[in-house]
Design a protein around this motif. Structure first.
Motif, mmCIF file in Angstrom:
data_model
loop_
_atom_site.group_PDB
_atom_site.id
_atom_site.type_symbol
_atom_site.label_atom_id
_atom_site.label_comp_id
_atom_site.label_asym_id
_atom_site.label_seq_id
_atom_site.Cartn_x
_atom_site.Cartn_y
_atom_site.Cartn_z
ATOM 1 N N GLN A 104 0.827 -1.206 0.000
ATOM 2 C CA GLN A 104 0.000 0.000 0.000
ATOM 3 C C GLN A 104 0.860 1.254 0.000
ATOM 4 O O GLN A 104 0.507 2.274 -0.575
ATOM 5 C CB GLN A 104 -0.858 0.046 1.266
ATOM 6 C CG GLN A 104 -2.048 -0.870 1.319
ATOM 7 C CD GLN A 104 -2.731 -0.730 2.665
ATOM 8 O OE1 GLN A 104 -2.093 -0.752 3.707
ATOM 9 N NE2 GLN A 104 -4.044 -0.574 2.639
ATOM 10 N N THR A 105 1.989 1.178 0.716
ATOM 11 C CA THR A 105 2.776 2.370 1.011
ATOM 12 C C THR A 105 4.234 2.190 0.599
ATOM 13 O O THR A 105 4.709 1.067 0.387
ATOM 14 C CB THR A 105 2.738 2.676 2.522
ATOM 15 O OG1 THR A 105 3.261 1.534 3.229
ATOM 16 C CG2 THR A 105 1.322 2.956 2.995
ATOM 17 N N SER B 256 4.434 1.659 -3.182
ATOM 18 C CA SER B 256 2.994 1.750 -3.379
ATOM 19 C C SER B 256 2.627 1.452 -4.827
ATOM 20 O O SER B 256 3.263 1.972 -5.754
ATOM 21 C CB SER B 256 2.500 3.144 -3.002
ATOM 22 O OG SER B 256 1.151 3.314 -3.390
ATOM 23 N N SER C 119 -5.517 0.657 -1.990
ATOM 24 C CA SER C 119 -5.731 0.740 -0.544
ATOM 25 C C SER C 119 -5.808 -0.641 0.090
ATOM 26 O O SER C 119 -5.926 -0.761 1.303
ATOM 27 C CB SER C 119 -7.028 1.512 -0.247
ATOM 28 O OG SER C 119 -8.133 0.841 -0.837
#
Length: 403
Positions: A162-163, A341, A345
């Motif tokens: 996600q990140t 990423s 989400s």
């Protein structure tokens, strides 16, 4: 020798020129998910691809679904290790995005190869290692034990998430199975003749839950009761618990092992059962070690990645994350394992992440991080002083870990 900037331009041009074939490579692996140590299609697809791009390929390298692909220029020089992973998860496919890790390894290797070919005075080798069975099989551990990393100077891989984390806190982990043995009896006619193995497992699970209150916030214990009897009218004579223990260092995992073993023994004693506790590794504290992120390599990666103006540029705080056998590699060779990423989400190991791992955004993000890895490789190839600093930092970090 060309400047670093012109080498980075060569890397960028090469990766973009192969964008379509890299996407197809990723799509093929994503469309044919294979479990650990069964990745025959992915192995064959990747080796054929890299061989077609000018790499010398050693198929079935020490493990049937591992490979080593090398491009060398000149004599001597550093060996830059780049990792491909390609195993999937049961039922939900590439929910950890290993198709993108395979793509990133190939892309980084192609970019760095182009920079080398544009600068024939630079000596060194690119070593792409295909490492199967990250999802619980420990393929990299088998390769380490077989000597696959002995000639590697630095090693890099990236992981979709996600990140963006430059140095995620990859936790050490060990797996265990506790088997409780009691005695069967009719649950209504003569329950007093039985010894209830399910009670032992329930007591152990309850004690584990109580232990969590006193654990550090960066420590994890997960457990399931995978076997607890066959019919309600039979006192269960066997129950099985499976659990994972994770901590920031291998040493902390060793302490947790002692506590969990004591809990299993206490649950057996309380119920009159016998118990056998088996860990994935008995000769070392952790199965997968924590990640020792090399600070110089990490700083170089951050610099190059940001210079490429990524689509999703926000850098998250490094936090306790998952576990991987790349942690074991980081104890053998100076290494990095940033996450990147892909514009979703969804968390890893979900069906939504599987879908996210095959989007145009994921593909673009993968090309970006691949270029950053290749640029780091170029820095190492062209500066013997830098490599000395990286190895000295590696030595100091390991000494601190083991202190």
């Amino acid at each position: 020798m060309a400047s670093n900037q012109s080498a980075v331009q060569e890397i960028d041009k090469a990766v973009e020129s192969h964008a379509e074939s890299l996407l197809e490579l990723s799509r093929q692996i994503w469309s044919h998910p294979e479990l650990c140590f069964e990745e025959k299609f992915a192995h064959d697809t990747l080796t054929a691809y890299l061989e077609g791009k000018g790499f010398q390929v050693d198929r079935e390298y020490k493990i049937p679904t591992a490979f080593r692909a090398v491009f060398s220029q000149g004599t001597g020089g550093p060996n830059i290790g780049i990792i491909c992973e390609y195993d999937a998860l049961p039922e939900i496919g590439h929910a950890c995005g290993h198709n993108l890790i395979a793509e990133s390894g190939a892309a980084a290797a192609l970019g760095l190869k182009a920079a080398l070919e544009a600068n024939p005075s630079v000596n060194g080798s690119i070593v792409v290692l295909g490492t199967p069975a990250e999802e619980g099989g420990g393929g990299k551990i088998d390769l380490i034990d077989a000597g696959a990393f002995k000639d590697i100077d630095v090693c890099m891989m990236v992981h979709p998430e996600q990140t963006n984390m430059m140095a995620p806190v990859v936790l050490a982990v060990n797996h265990a199975t506790a088997t409780f043995t009691g005695r069967a009896a009719h649950a209504s006619a003569a329950p007093w003749e039985g010894i209830n193995a399910l009670d032992a497992a329930v007591n152990a699970y309850t004690a584990l839950s109580a232990l969590r209150q006193q654990l550090r916030t960066d420590t994890r214990v997960h457990a399931v009761i995978s076997e607890g009897g066959t019919k309600p009218n039979i006192i269960p004579e066997k129950s099985v618990m499976k659990f994972y223990i994770r901590a920031v260092t291998d040493t902390q995992v060793a302490t947790l092992k002692e506590k969990l073993t004591a809990i299993m023994n206490a649950a057996a004693l309380a119920t009159g059962c016998e118990v056998k506790v088996e860990y994935a590794t008995s000769d070392r504290a952790a199965f997968y070690s924590n990640m020792v992120t090399n600070t110089q390599l990490c700083d170089l990666y951050r610099k190059h990645w940001l210079s490429l103006k990524p689509q999703f540029p926000t850098i998250a705080d490094d936090r306790p994350w998952a576990s991987t056998d790349m942690g074991n590699v980081s104890y053998a060779v100076p290494s990095i394992h940033p996450t990147f990423s892909i514009g979703t989400s969804a968390n890893i190991h979900t069906r939504d992440f599987t879908a996210g791992a095959m989007t145009p955004e994921a593909h673009a993000a993968t090309r970006c991080v691949s270029k950053a890895m290749a640029a780091v490789g170029w820095d190492v190839l062209t500066s013997s002083d830098l490599l000395k600093e990286i190895k000295e930092t590696f030595r100091q970090q390991l000494a601190n870990m083991r202190a």
